[in-house]
Design an enzyme around this catalytic site. Structure first.
Site, PDB file in Angstrom:
ATOM      1  CE  LYS A  75     -50.482  -0.414 -17.882  1.00  0.00           C
ATOM      2  NZ  LYS A  75     -50.144  -0.455 -19.027  1.00  0.00           N
ATOM      3  CB  CYS A  84     -53.762  -3.831 -20.400  1.00  0.00           C
ATOM      4  SG  CYS A  84     -51.860  -4.252 -20.380  1.00  0.00           S
TER       5      CYS A  84
HETATM    6  N1  NAD Z   1     -48.110  -8.030 -20.942  1.00  0.00           N
HETATM    7  C1  NAD Z   1     -48.264  -6.744 -21.404  1.00  0.00           C
HETATM    8  O1  NAD Z   1     -48.526  -6.334 -22.418  1.00  0.00           O
HETATM    9  C2  NAD Z   1     -48.306  -5.645 -20.052  1.00  0.00           C
HETATM   10  C3  NAD Z   1     -48.102  -4.484 -20.608  1.00  0.00           C
HETATM   11  C4  NAD Z   1     -47.937  -3.321 -19.333  1.00  0.00           C
HETATM   12  C5  NAD Z   1     -48.269  -3.709 -18.069  1.00  0.00           C
HETATM   13  N2  NAD Z   1     -48.096  -5.130 -17.847  1.00  0.00           N
HETATM   14  C6  NAD Z   1     -48.294  -5.741 -16.500  1.00  0.00           C
HETATM   15  O2  NAD Z   1     -47.097  -5.917 -15.990  1.00  0.00           O
HETATM   16  C7  NAD Z   1     -47.224  -7.022 -15.063  1.00  0.00           C
HETATM   17  C8  NAD Z   1     -46.328  -8.433 -15.437  1.00  0.00           C
HETATM   18  O3  NAD Z   1     -47.189  -9.005 -16.667  1.00  0.00           O
HETATM   19  P1  NAD Z   1     -46.721  -9.973 -17.738  1.00  0.00           P
HETATM   20  O4  NAD Z   1     -47.447  -9.729 -19.050  1.00  0.00           O
HETATM   21  O5  NAD Z   1     -45.108  -9.916 -17.831  1.00  0.00           O
HETATM   22  O6  NAD Z   1     -47.053 -11.082 -16.971  1.00  0.00           O
HETATM   23  P2  NAD Z   1     -46.359 -12.706 -17.316  1.00  0.00           P
HETATM   24  O7  NAD Z   1     -47.523 -13.647 -16.833  1.00  0.00           O
HETATM   25  O8  NAD Z   1     -46.004 -12.985 -18.700  1.00  0.00           O
HETATM   26  O9  NAD Z   1     -45.077 -12.840 -16.526  1.00  0.00           O
HETATM   27  C9  NAD Z   1     -45.177 -12.826 -14.980  1.00  0.00           C
HETATM   28  C10 NAD Z   1     -43.995 -13.797 -14.725  1.00  0.00           C
HETATM   29  O10 NAD Z   1     -43.865 -13.830 -13.362  1.00  0.00           O
HETATM   30  C11 NAD Z   1     -43.369 -14.763 -12.592  1.00  0.00           C
HETATM   31  N3  NAD Z   1     -43.454 -14.796 -11.258  1.00  0.00           N
HETATM   32  C12 NAD Z   1     -44.756 -14.800 -10.534  1.00  0.00           C
HETATM   33  N4  NAD Z   1     -44.598 -14.742  -9.281  1.00  0.00           N
HETATM   34  C13 NAD Z   1     -43.284 -14.721  -8.983  1.00  0.00           C
HETATM   35  C14 NAD Z   1     -42.235 -14.719  -7.912  1.00  0.00           C
HETATM   36  N5  NAD Z   1     -42.757 -14.540  -6.822  1.00  0.00           N
HETATM   37  N6  NAD Z   1     -40.717 -14.809  -8.232  1.00  0.00           N
HETATM   38  C15 NAD Z   1     -40.445 -14.876  -9.672  1.00  0.00           C
HETATM   39  N7  NAD Z   1     -41.210 -14.866 -10.696  1.00  0.00           N
HETATM   40  C16 NAD Z   1     -42.557 -14.894 -10.144  1.00  0.00           C
HETATM   41  C17 NAD Z   1     -44.529 -15.871 -13.345  1.00  0.00           C
HETATM   42  O11 NAD Z   1     -43.810 -17.398 -13.348  1.00  0.00           O
HETATM   43  C18 NAD Z   1     -44.308 -15.242 -14.860  1.00  0.00           C
HETATM   44  O12 NAD Z   1     -43.348 -15.956 -15.518  1.00  0.00           O
HETATM   45  C19 NAD Z   1     -48.544  -7.224 -14.719  1.00  0.00           C
HETATM   46  O13 NAD Z   1     -48.777  -6.389 -13.685  1.00  0.00           O
HETATM   47  C20 NAD Z   1     -49.101  -6.479 -16.065  1.00  0.00           C
HETATM   48  O14 NAD Z   1     -50.503  -5.893 -15.837  1.00  0.00           O
HETATM   49  C21 NAD Z   1     -48.331  -6.113 -18.600  1.00  0.00           C
END
Ligand code: NAD
Length: 429
Positions: free
Chosen positions: A220, A274
């Site tokens: 990734k 990212c």
């Molecule tokens: N957004 C993208 O396009 C994308 C693409 C690929 C990978 N990622 C990866 O995926 C992961 C998540 O990204 P995202 O964009 O969905 O983040 P986001 O901020 O949109 O969502 C994360 C959620 O997790 C919740 N959270 C945090 N700690 C928690 C806990 N202990 N228990 C329950 N809920 C909890 C937060 O309240 C939030 O709603 C990251 O590592 C990111 O790098 C994101």
């Protein structure tokens, strides 16, 4: 489609998705529609309430329909606490710290909460983007929190299993790509990876490749570093071309005529959460051998300062400078301002060119971020108004709307074009 998905699900599992953000919520909804019984967990009560009502708390095409389907099937519920389940998917944030190392505190906290709910034999899938070794870190947190549970023992059906399954979806196309993209599953054990594969097969039609956890984590990061390094090449060319007084857009178009050359487009910097973040996880993992990846990050991070310098030069040449900013989003045709180089450029410009008015055209938002409003010198206006009021035009995002600007609209103005949108101006009618 649903029938087909259900047929491919050999045994519906109870799955808890931890984190209902851009990645967790689409995954939870797709799994529920794919036949599993899913509980979506988030710390944020407003998010949990919104999802329970079938309301997506952010903008993502087609997610609303899939969420509604998952809820009406009775297979997706929500909670703020972690219930017992067969499978846990961690989709919590992984930002970086000031020294560019990964902040795994969200992953650690979520792991401890999940560990507390486990009875033995559960599969834990880490979907958050993480540095190499993070899946092992999660297993170690489990061992520490629950020394009573066996971990990674291939011969024990009650041993906890751990895999990493990175997410590659593109915001704006998540509901298409979550089903069709190829996936990589890296297990701490082979049986863990095979078990996770059966879960993803319930909604993924793309090929699913199995490997070890560290290779999956690195894959990734490498994908986004590949993009970053190639964008840095284009950005570096844009700086060299400024010195040599060459049109970089024409240069790249000509060079790309070569059958084996495909140079990307320069821009004002690299934004989003990212490409601008993940390469640092590689650099932090092996600082000695990651010179190219670090340099690419630095080249891309320096680009906003270069655009600000161009603006300062233009300001010095005008008796009464008035600036139009075209675009604030981190890429074309979206409303997402998070980690946007355009926003960074505007903030820096406000510091270095005091007393000047900025007219911002950003057709995808209706209000400016608070700190920009508070400046009192920044106004969000229609594109035509921004062009009309200004004598310096700074193009920062190649939104479709800006491609309709005509030569007449720009006549007599100083142009700073970080996206090459003025190369193909619409002739005035
Ligand atoms: N957004 C993208 O396009 C994308 C693409 C690929 C990978 N990622 C990866 O995926 C992961 C998540 O990204 P995202 O964009 O969905 O983040 P986001 O901020 O949109 O969502 C994360 C959620 O997790 C919740 N959270 C945090 N700690 C928690 C806990 N202990 N228990 C329950 N809920 C909890 C937060 O309240 C939030 O709603 C990251 O590592 C990111 O790098 C994101």
């Amino acid at each position: 489609m649903n029938v087909e998905m259900e047929e491919r699900t050999p045994r519906p599992e109870k799955i808890v998705v931890v984190g209902l953000g851009y990645i967790g919520l689409p995954t939870a909804a797709a799994l529920a529609v794919g036949g599993h019984v899913v509980v979506g967990v988030d710390l944020n009560e407003a998010t949990v309430e919104s999802v329970a009502r079938g309301q997506v708390p952010f903008v993502e095409p087609d997610l609303q329909e899939t969420l509604a389907q998952a809820i009406s099937l009775g297979r997706l519920t929500t909670s703020t606490t972690i219930p017992p389940a067969d499978v846990y998917i961690l989709a919590v944030p992984t930002p970086y710290l000031e020294d560019h190392t990964a902040d795994l505190s969200y992953v650690e906290a979520a792991s401890r909460q999940v560990a507390a709910a486990c009875r033995g034999g559960e599969l834990v899938i880490l979907e958050s983007t993480c540095p190499p070794g993070a899946t092992q870190f999660v297993a170690d947190v489990f061992s520490e929190t629950r020394p009573d549970l066996a971990v990674n023992n291939e011969n024990s059906s009650s041993a906890m299993q751990f895999v990493h399954c990175p997410e590659r979806v593109l915001p704006g196309r998540i509901m298409i790509e979550i089903k069709t993209n190829a996936r990589i599953i890296g297990g701490l054990t082979t049986s863990a990876a095979e078990r996770a594969k059966r879960i993803y097969e319930s909604f993924c039609s793309g090929p699913i490749r199995l490997t070890d956890a560290k290779t999956a984590e690195m894959a990734k990061l490498v994908e986004n570093s590949f993009r970053d390094v190639n964008i840095a090449f284009a950005n570096e060319l844009s700086l060299i071309c400024e010195t040599l007084k060459i049109n970089v857009w024409e240069l790249i178009e000509l060079a790309n005529q070569h059958p084996r050359v495909n140079i990307l487009q320069p821009g004002p910097g690299v934004g989003g959460h990212c490409i601008a973040v993940d390469p640092w996880f590689i650099v932090a993992s092996d600082p000695i051998n990651s010179n190219l990846i670090r340099t690419a990050r630095e080249v891309n991070d320096r680009k906003p300062a270069f655009v600000v310098q161009q603006l300062m030069n233009a300001v010095e040449e005008k008796a009464v400078p008035v600036v139009a900013i075209l675009g604030l989003a981190f890429k074309a045709n979206i409303d997402d301002l998070r980690e946007s180089p355009a926003v960074e450029i505007l903030r820096r410009a406000l510091d270095v060119v005091p007393g000047i008015e900025f007219y911002v055209a950003e057709p995808h938002i209706s209000t400016l971020p608070h700190d920009l409003v508070n400046e009192g010198r920044v106004e969000l206006v229609e594109t035509a108004v921004a062009l009309d009021k200004s004598n310096i035009v700074v193009a920062l995002v190649d939104h479709d709307e800006f491609q309709m600007i005509s030569t007449d609209d720009l006549s007599g103005k100083t142009l700073i074009d970080s996206k090459g949108i003025f190369n193909n101006l619409v002739p005035a009618v």
